[in-house]
Design a protein around this motif. Sequence first.
Motif, PDB file in Angstrom:
ATOM      1  N   GLN A 243       0.311  36.324  28.588  1.00 48.84           N
ATOM      2  CA  GLN A 243       0.691  34.972  28.985  1.00 48.84           C
ATOM      3  C   GLN A 243       2.135  34.681  28.614  1.00 48.84           C
ATOM      4  O   GLN A 243       2.884  34.081  29.396  1.00 48.84           O
ATOM      5  CB  GLN A 243      -0.238  33.953  28.335  1.00 48.84           C
ATOM      6  CG  GLN A 243      -1.638  33.932  28.912  1.00 48.84           C
ATOM      7  CD  GLN A 243      -2.572  33.031  28.132  1.00 48.84           C
ATOM      8  OE1 GLN A 243      -2.281  32.623  27.001  1.00 48.84           O
ATOM      9  NE2 GLN A 243      -3.711  32.704  28.731  1.00 48.84           N
ATOM     10  N   ALA A 244       2.552  35.103  27.421  1.00 54.30           N
ATOM     11  CA  ALA A 244       3.923  34.854  26.986  1.00 54.30           C
ATOM     12  C   ALA A 244       4.921  35.539  27.915  1.00 54.30           C
ATOM     13  O   ALA A 244       5.929  34.941  28.324  1.00 54.30           O
ATOM     14  CB  ALA A 244       4.111  35.344  25.548  1.00 54.30           C
ATOM     15  N   ALA A 245       4.645  36.789  28.273  1.00 54.46           N
ATOM     16  CA  ALA A 245       5.540  37.505  29.183  1.00 54.46           C
ATOM     17  C   ALA A 245       5.580  36.831  30.549  1.00 54.46           C
ATOM     18  O   ALA A 245       6.652  36.665  31.147  1.00 54.46           O
ATOM     19  CB  ALA A 245       5.093  38.961  29.303  1.00 54.46           C
ATOM     20  N   LEU A 246       4.413  36.448  31.058  1.00 53.75           N
ATOM     21  CA  LEU A 246       4.361  35.790  32.363  1.00 53.75           C
ATOM     22  C   LEU A 246       5.070  34.440  32.350  1.00 53.75           C
ATOM     23  O   LEU A 246       5.677  34.037  33.354  1.00 53.75           O
ATOM     24  CB  LEU A 246       2.913  35.597  32.797  1.00 53.75           C
ATOM     25  CG  LEU A 246       2.167  36.835  33.292  1.00 53.75           C
ATOM     26  CD1 LEU A 246       0.687  36.525  33.478  1.00 53.75           C
ATOM     27  CD2 LEU A 246       2.768  37.331  34.609  1.00 53.75           C
ATOM     28  N   LEU A 247       4.985  33.734  31.239  1.00 57.14           N
ATOM     29  CA  LEU A 247       5.605  32.412  31.164  1.00 57.14           C
ATOM     30  C   LEU A 247       7.101  32.461  31.419  1.00 57.14           C
ATOM     31  O   LEU A 247       7.667  31.521  31.986  1.00 57.14           O
ATOM     32  CB  LEU A 247       5.333  31.786  29.792  1.00 57.14           C
ATOM     33  CG  LEU A 247       4.113  30.879  29.689  1.00 57.14           C
ATOM     34  CD1 LEU A 247       3.851  30.488  28.240  1.00 57.14           C
ATOM     35  CD2 LEU A 247       4.299  29.628  30.559  1.00 57.14           C
ATOM     36  N   VAL A 248       7.749  33.538  31.024  1.00 58.37           N
ATOM     37  CA  VAL A 248       9.197  33.647  31.245  1.00 58.37           C
ATOM     38  C   VAL A 248       9.489  33.678  32.739  1.00 58.37           C
ATOM     39  O   VAL A 248      10.368  32.950  33.227  1.00 58.37           O
ATOM     40  CB  VAL A 248       9.755  34.901  30.538  1.00 58.37           C
ATOM     41  CG1 VAL A 248      11.216  35.115  30.919  1.00 58.37           C
ATOM     42  CG2 VAL A 248       9.620  34.758  29.030  1.00 58.37           C
ATOM     43  N   ALA A 249       8.756  34.500  33.478  1.00 53.50           N
ATOM     44  CA  ALA A 249       8.966  34.557  34.929  1.00 53.50           C
ATOM     45  C   ALA A 249       8.540  33.267  35.608  1.00 53.50           C
ATOM     46  O   ALA A 249       9.212  32.761  36.514  1.00 53.50           O
ATOM     47  CB  ALA A 249       8.216  35.742  35.517  1.00 53.50           C
ATOM     48  N   LEU A 250       7.403  32.701  35.186  1.00 55.19           N
ATOM     49  CA  LEU A 250       6.904  31.464  35.781  1.00 55.19           C
ATOM     50  C   LEU A 250       7.848  30.284  35.544  1.00 55.19           C
ATOM     51  O   LEU A 250       7.866  29.330  36.329  1.00 55.19           O
ATOM     52  CB  LEU A 250       5.528  31.129  35.214  1.00 55.19           C
ATOM     53  CG  LEU A 250       4.358  31.988  35.694  1.00 55.19           C
ATOM     54  CD1 LEU A 250       3.151  31.824  34.771  1.00 55.19           C
ATOM     55  CD2 LEU A 250       3.970  31.614  37.131  1.00 55.19           C
ATOM     56  N   SER A 251       8.621  30.344  34.468  1.00 54.80           N
ATOM     57  CA  SER A 251       9.497  29.231  34.102  1.00 54.80           C
ATOM     58  C   SER A 251      10.940  29.414  34.556  1.00 54.80           C
ATOM     59  O   SER A 251      11.744  28.481  34.426  1.00 54.80           O
ATOM     60  CB  SER A 251       9.494  29.050  32.569  1.00 54.80           C
ATOM     61  OG  SER A 251       8.188  28.902  32.069  1.00 54.80           O
ATOM     62  N   ALA A 252      11.277  30.586  35.069  1.00 55.28           N
ATOM     63  CA  ALA A 252      12.661  30.853  35.472  1.00 55.28           C
ATOM     64  C   ALA A 252      13.071  29.901  36.592  1.00 55.28           C
ATOM     65  O   ALA A 252      12.340  29.746  37.570  1.00 55.28           O
ATOM     66  CB  ALA A 252      12.811  32.296  35.926  1.00 55.28           C
ATOM     67  N   PRO A 253      14.214  29.244  36.467  1.00 53.84           N
ATOM     68  CA  PRO A 253      14.637  28.286  37.501  1.00 53.84           C
ATOM     69  C   PRO A 253      14.738  28.946  38.871  1.00 53.84           C
ATOM     70  O   PRO A 253      15.356  29.998  39.026  1.00 53.84           O
ATOM     71  CB  PRO A 253      16.034  27.854  37.016  1.00 53.84           C
ATOM     72  CG  PRO A 253      16.038  28.142  35.550  1.00 53.84           C
ATOM     73  CD  PRO A 253      15.190  29.353  35.375  1.00 53.84           C
TER      74      PRO A 253
END
Length: 294
Positions: A243-253
């Motif tokens: 989830q932490a790794a995915l959150l970076v991509a999901l949150s990228a502007p």
Amino acid sequence: MSAQLAAGTYRCRDVSQSVAAAVDAGVTWIDTAPNYAFGTAETSLRPVLDTCPHVRVSTKVGFVPDSDWRAARAAGVLPYDHERDHCLTRPYIAWQLARLGRIPDLVFVHNPEHGRTDRTDLSRTLTEAFEELEGTADAGEIGGYGVATWAGLSSGMFTIPKLTELAESVGGLHHHFRAVQFPVSLVHLAVVADALDGRGALAEAREAGLDVFASAPLGGGGLLGAMTEELVCVIDSAASPAQAALLVALSAPGVSHVLLSASTPAHWADARGAAACEPLSPDRLRKVVDVLGT
């Protein structure tokens, strides 16, 4: 709007099983290509697509799977002197689009930089591909098209403004160039750092009104072994490593969809947990960049 998870099929061992699990988890976009799963991915998707008309789908054109060589040669759609595993001529593009069994919502020109180092040659290749796809979109046989790349943007072989300019030159102001796909992850943080400063591919795509499909958000699975407790806490202490790794991509502007190849309901449930989280703030993303560098 927050980015959404989409089902990628690049690394799926069993495409039907993986995509069925994704659809059961609420995923409504599937991304595939003729060369995935040893040339069987599109065929394997047909039963799911037939029973799930609400699910949107993107495919790709360009790579020549080993399983297609004989049929493509017999159909006369490969140049006679063509010995590479990649082809973007108009006849081959038209031939590749004939077998998904569904009008694709998007068709990506797949790694157009593959095997090319000459920007002039690449520009001619992209022009031919865009011409074919514009005609196909005008005929209502595809919803739109884009470019999926691994290194074309990061290497400077082409830029988002150049791709948009090319689409306008081929299709006019009402062209059908809709999206780009490229890596966004903890392994590819430079594109996130640039976006936080309002520059780079993500910022340019957003300015052009393009959807961005983030590929390889888990680094092909390799990131999971690198997700230390300390790194997870920097991102979100309540998240699992995935989830932490995915959150970076999901949150990228600028990212609209994050492509994930997950094979089981449990993996998709974990991923859905990340998608349900509040996106990381720009300050939190900057902290991740500061910790890991680019």
